[in-house]
Design an enzyme around this catalytic site. Structure first.
Site, short mmCIF file in Angstrom:
data_model
loop_
_atom_site.label_atom_id
_atom_site.label_comp_id
_atom_site.label_asym_id
_atom_site.label_seq_id
_atom_site.Cartn_x
_atom_site.Cartn_y
_atom_site.Cartn_z
NE ARG A 35 -4.18 -1.88 1.85
CZ ARG A 35 -5.16 -2.15 2.69
NH1 ARG A 35 -5.09 -1.74 3.94
NH2 ARG A 35 -6.22 -2.83 2.30
CE LYS A 197 -20.43 -18.30 5.46
NZ LYS A 197 -20.76 -17.55 6.68
N GLY A 353 -10.05 -9.76 -0.97
CA GLY A 353 -8.98 -10.22 -0.09
C GLY A 353 -8.32 -11.54 -0.46
N GLY A 376 -13.12 -4.39 0.55
CA GLY A 376 -14.52 -3.99 0.70
C GLY A 376 -14.94 -2.96 -0.33
#
Length: 395
Positions: A35, A197, A353, A376
Site C-alpha cells: 500500500r 459463500k 482479499g 470492501g
C-alpha cells in the site's frame, strides 16, 4: 474525473489521504508494504511539481491513543520507499500540526499521526474534517481501500476544497480498472467468482449479469448451486437457505444470455486438513464423509478454455482451499490461465482479499493487468454502489 494531471502543485501543499493501513509484526516492522509502494507515484508527482505533501492515514482500529497503532512505526519505511525524508508528527489536528504543515518547504513530506486516534474520524465529524482541511491547499484522495466509508478524512474533508480536489493516481487507476470490467471492457467479458459463500456475492452477481458474457462460479459457493440442482455434495460447504436464490441466479443468467460455468469435478477430501485422503469425484456425486476442497482436472481444463477466449476478466475469489498446499492447484492453474490470457492481450482485474492473497502468494502479481488494493471498496463498486470517497471528489 479530476486527477493529479489537472493540477500543477508548484508551491502548493497537498493534503493526501493515503491508505497506509499496513500489517506490522511484533517488532512493529512492516511485513507487506504494497500500500505504501502503491501511493508512491502520487506523492512523487506532487514533489516533482514543486509541491509538498501532508500524508494522512489510519492504522488498525485503536481504542484511543495506543502506541501500538502509531504511524510513527512506519515512518522510516515510508521514507525508504519514497527516497525522501519524511517528517513525522505525533498528532493529526491542532495548532502544532498546522504550524508543521505551514512550515513545509517544496519537496518535503509530513506524515500525520493515526487519524483513528480520534473517534471523530470514523464518525465523519465535520469539525474534525475542517481542522484537517486547514493543513493543505489541495485535497488528494488516493485511498481506495477506505473509499467506501464516509469518514472525515475520506469524504467530509473534500467539502472544504470545492475547486481544489482530485483523485490520486492509485485511486484513478482503481476506478478505471473497474469501469473496464463494468462498462468499457472488450467482449467477451468473464467474471470468476469464488470463495465460500454465495451470500457474500449475491449483489455482485445480480449487478454483473448485465455486463458479462461468461460467469465461472467456483470455490465453496459452487456447492450451493450443485445441491440446488439436485446434486449430492457429501459434507461440502453449502448454504441451504440460499438454494432458491442460486436457482434464480441461473434463471436470470439464462434470460440474459450469460453462460454460467460450475465445476464438473472436484478434489474431495475426507477431512479438512492438508494431510487428508483425497480422490477426484464428479461434483454431483460426492459421498457422505467427503467434501469438495478444490476444482478437479476436467473443471480446470474447461475454465482454461473459457479464460483463453475472454478479452476482459474479473477474478474475485479462489477455486479451492488454497491456504492448504494440497488444495491450491485449482487456484494456481486458474492464475496461470489468466496470466497467459493477459499476455495475449486480455485485460485482467483481480480484487477481493482472498484472490489478492492468492495472487501474491503464487507470484501472479505482475502477470495480471491490475490487482486492486481495496477489498470492501472493490466489492461495493462491483455491486454497483457509488462509494462516498469517490462521490466526494466528483461532486
Amino acid at each position: 474525473m479530476r486527477t493529479l494531471n489537472d493540477f500543477n502543485f508548484e508551491n502548493k501543499k497537498a493534503l493526501i489521504r493515503v491508505d497506509f493501513n499496513v500489517p506490522l509484526n511484533e517488532n512493529f516492522e512492516v511485513t507487506d508494504a504494497t500500500r505504501i509502494v502503491s501511493a508512491k507515484p502520487t506523492i512523487i508527482k506532487i514533489l516533482e511539481d514543486g509541491g509538498s505533501c501532508i500524508l494522512m492515514s489510519h492504522l488498525g482500529r485503536p481504542k484511543g491513543f495506543q502506541d501500538a497503532f502509531s504511524l510513527g512505526h512506519i515512518a522510516e519505511k515510508v521514507e525508504d520507499i519514497l527516497g525522501v525524508e519524511v517528517k513525522f508528527i505525533k498528532d493529526c489536528v491542532g495548532a502544532e500540526v498546522e504550524a508543521a504543515a505551514a512550515s513545509l518547504e517544496p519537496g518535503q513530506v509530513l506524515l500525520l499521526e493515526n487519524l483513528r486516534y480520534y473517534k471523530e474520524e470514523t464518525a465523519g465529524d465535520k469539525g474534525f474534517a475542517e481542522q484537517l482541511s486547514k493543513l493543505g491547499d489541495v485535497y488528494v484522495n488516493d485511498a481506495f481501500g477506505t473509499a467506501h466509508r464516509a469518514h472525515a478524512s475520506t469524504t467530509i474533508v473534500a467539502e472544504f476544497f470545492p475547486e481544489n480536489k482530485c483523485f490520486g493516481s492509485l485511486l484513478a487507476q482503481e476506478i478505471e480498472s473497474i469501469e473496464k470490467v463494468m462498462k468499457t471492457g472488450e467482449k467477451p467479458v468473464l467474471a470468476i467468482l469464488g470463495g465460500a459463500k454465495v451470500s457474500s456475492k449475491i449483489t455482485i452477481i445480480e449487478n454483473i449479469l448485465d455486463k458479462v458474457d461468461h460467469l465461472i462460479i467456483g470455490g465453496g459457493m459452487s456447492f450451493t448451486f450443485v445441491k440446488a440442482q439436485g446434486g449430492k455434495i457429501g459434507n461440502s460447504i453449502c448454504e441451504d437457505d440460499k438454494m432458491p436464490l442460486a436457482l434464480d441466479i441461473l434463471k436470470q443468467a439464462k434470460e440474459k444470455n450469460v453462460q454460467v460455468h460450475i465445476p464438473v469435478d472436484v478434489i474431495a477430501a475426507d477431512d479438512f486438513s492438508n494431510d487428508a485422503n483425497t480422490q477426484i469425484l464428479d461434483i454431483n456425486d460426492i459421498p457422505d464423509g467427503w467434501e469438495g476442497v478444490d476444482a478437479g482436472p476436467k473443471s480446470r481444463a474447461q475454465f482454461h478454455d473459457i479464460v483463453m477466449q475472454s478479452k476482459t476478466i474479473l477474478w474475485n475469489g479462489p477455486l479451492g482451499v488454497f491456504e492448504m498446499e494440497s488444495f491450491a492447484g485449482g487456484t494456481i492453474e486458474l492464475g496461470n490461465s489468466i496470466a497467459e490470457a493477459t499476455k495475449n492481450g486480455a485485460f485482467s482485474l483481480v480484487g477481493g482479499g482472498d484472490s489478492v492473497a492468492a495472487v501474491k502468494q503464487f507470484g501472479f502479481e505482475n502477470k495480471v493487468s491490475y490487482v486492486s488494493t481495496g477489498g470492501g471498496a472493490m466489492l461495493e463498486s462491483l455491486e454497483g454502489k457509488t462509494l462516498p470517497g469517490i462521490a466526494a471528489i466528483l461532486e
